[in-house]
Design an enzyme around this catalytic site. Structure first.
Site, PDB file in Angstrom:
ATOM      1  N   GLU A 209      25.606  42.881  48.745  1.00  0.00           N
ATOM      2  CA  GLU A 209      26.893  42.662  48.079  1.00  0.00           C
ATOM      3  C   GLU A 209      27.951  43.071  49.086  1.00  0.00           C
ATOM      4  O   GLU A 209      27.992  44.231  49.501  1.00  0.00           O
ATOM      5  CB  GLU A 209      26.972  43.474  46.783  1.00  0.00           C
ATOM      6  CG  GLU A 209      28.074  43.001  45.845  1.00  0.00           C
ATOM      7  CD  GLU A 209      29.431  43.569  46.199  1.00  0.00           C
ATOM      8  OE1 GLU A 209      30.224  42.825  46.833  1.00  0.00           O
ATOM      9  OE2 GLU A 209      29.696  44.719  45.878  1.00  0.00           O
ATOM     10  N   CYS A 243      35.395  46.315  45.567  1.00  0.00           N
ATOM     11  CA  CYS A 243      35.142  44.941  46.009  1.00  0.00           C
ATOM     12  C   CYS A 243      35.633  43.945  44.966  1.00  0.00           C
ATOM     13  O   CYS A 243      35.870  42.781  45.280  1.00  0.00           O
ATOM     14  CB  CYS A 243      33.660  44.741  46.306  1.00  0.00           C
ATOM     15  SG  CYS A 243      32.556  45.200  44.968  1.00  0.00           S
TER      16      CYS A 243
END
Length: 441
Positions: A209, A243
């Protein structure tokens, strides 16, 4: 550490799934009892506000509970068609030793989720916490020791990514790498993992990720009060060091001026900057001097690319790595501030001609993690469902705050491998399916 994990895998992989799951459930119970203790470590170590730290701890508890029960689902008999004259079945097996490399921004929740997902499947891991947050990772490791998890199942190994991280990624006995962090580091890990080492008898799996450049689209038929609040919360929660944080507000030109006025009012109203240990603080310091300097360099870039509306530098009169919530208007869709992940409290406002143009702008980065769309028009909402290319899309709500079990998390393109943490598919990344057919009679 890898050698120990490999030796332990030979026994841990044969422990019944329900027994493995029980360790997670007990750890969740004890973490819930000491919820403020774990949160306090994050307030101290990485400057999270109490609200952000508590959400981090709560998510860690959810991961423990969710993955424990998911393992029981995968361990149960699986539905397969039966060939006449056969008994056919599929069982899921663990795959081996994993290198688990979590980030500093969710130093408990993501660390816990990545680690226990692998462990409950019967794998063993080498856990290399982020260099900025080894303390809270150690508290998690100590908790797993306390609940009786056998030695060697989780192997705690702190150190720099270029030394420790690369070594465990490269090791021939490492079977998979679970990573959350920046695009550049993730690409480097993927490349390194693809190189077959002497003695290696598998292709390594990489679960990555790698961040995002997330946008919120504000339509001319949106509830602008709700949109302004959602953008402010998504952009400045934990100083934008997520994020999933909103770093682009893509506003249809017709409502641009009114939206900006409402956004500025929201920032003034609730984005309180201060000591994260004090009640009511919304934004504390950023994580490190290194992070602050990077953010300040982007702010200087922004001053050449758009119009500064608020912020624009360090917080005066306060010691520490405090950066003002900063908003730039009239940023071009392809400007650096609209394309590069900053990981700080910096928001770029981009004008769109109409809703179709806004969706096109939203999709014009190399990332595809989260996004949101505010509109009261059902046809436009449907268009966003179909064409807004992100792994996690939110409609008429903020683009942060994914809940375990409700919003499986992971993105497209350079946002990573779309792992969908906290979802029903996640444990499959740490398992391999074995088909067994037995002739009857």
């Amino acid at each position: 550490a890898v050698t120990t994990a490999y030796a332990t895998f030979q026994t841990w992989s044969r422990v019944p799934p329900a027994e493995r799951a029980a360790y997670l459930v007990e750890a969740a119970r004890r973490m819930r009892e000491r919820r403020n203790f774990f949160s306090a470590w994050m307030v101290l170590e990485v400057g999270k506000s109490w609200g952000e730290a508590d959400a981090d701890t709560a998510e860690a508890i959810d991961f423990l509970e969710f993955y424990a029960r998911e393992m029981l689902r995968y361990a149960a008999p699986q539905p397969v068609h039966q060939m006449p004259g056969e008994h056919d079945s599929v069982v899921y097996l663990p795959i081996g030793v994993g290198a688990v490399i979590p980030p500093w921004n969710f130093p408990l929740a993501i660390c816990v989720g990545m680690t226990v997902a692998a462990v409950v499947c019967g794998n063993t891991v080498v856990l290399k916490p982020a260099s900025d947050t080894p303390g809270i990772a150690w508290q998690f490791f100590a908790l797993m020791e306390e609940v009786g998890l056998p030695a060697g199942v989780i192997n705690f190994l702190s150190g720099g990514g270029g030394v420790v991280g690369d070594t465990i990624v490269r090791h021939a006995k490492t079977r998979f790498i679970s990573f959350t962090g920046s695009r550049d580091v993730g690409c480097g890990i993927n490349k390194l993992a693809a190189e077959v080492q002497p003695g290696q008898i598998w292709l390594k799996r990489v679960v990555a990720e790698m961040g995002g450049k997330d946008g919120i689209v504000i339509d001319d038929e949106a509830d602008l009060d709700a949109a302004a609040l959602g953008v402010a919360q998504s952009a400045f929660g934990f100083c934008g060091q997520k994020c999933s944080a909103c770093s682009r507000a893509i506003v249809v030109d017709k409502v641009h001026d009114v939206f900006v006025e409402k956004l500025m009012a929201q920032i003034e109203k609730f984005v309180k900057i201060g000591d994260p240990a004090e009640y009511g603080t919304y934004m504390g310091p950023v994580s490190s001097e290194r992070a602050m300097n990077t953010i300040l360099k982007y702010i200087e870039v922004g001053k050449t690319e758009g119009k500064l509306l608020t912020g624009g530098g360090r917080v005066e009169g306060r010691d520490g790595w405090f950066v003002q919530p900063t908003v730039f208007d009239d940023i071009a869709p392809k400007a650096r501030l609209a394309q590069e992940e900053i990981f700080g409290p910096v928001l770029a406002i981009i004008r769109a001609k109409d809703f179709d143009d806004a969706i096109a702008i939203a999709n014009n980065t190399e990332y595809g993690l989260t996004g949101a769309c505010y509109s009261k028009n059902p046809a436009k909402i449907q268009k966003a469902r179909e064409e807004f290319f992100v792994g996690n899309l939110y409609l008429n709500r903020k683009c942060t705050g994914a809940m375990v079990g409700c919003h499986p998390f992971g993105g497209f393109n350079m946002s990573g491998t779309d792992s969908k943490a906290g979802g029903r598919d996640y444990l499959l990344l740490f398992l391999q399916a074995k088909s067994i057919a037995e002739k009857i009679g």
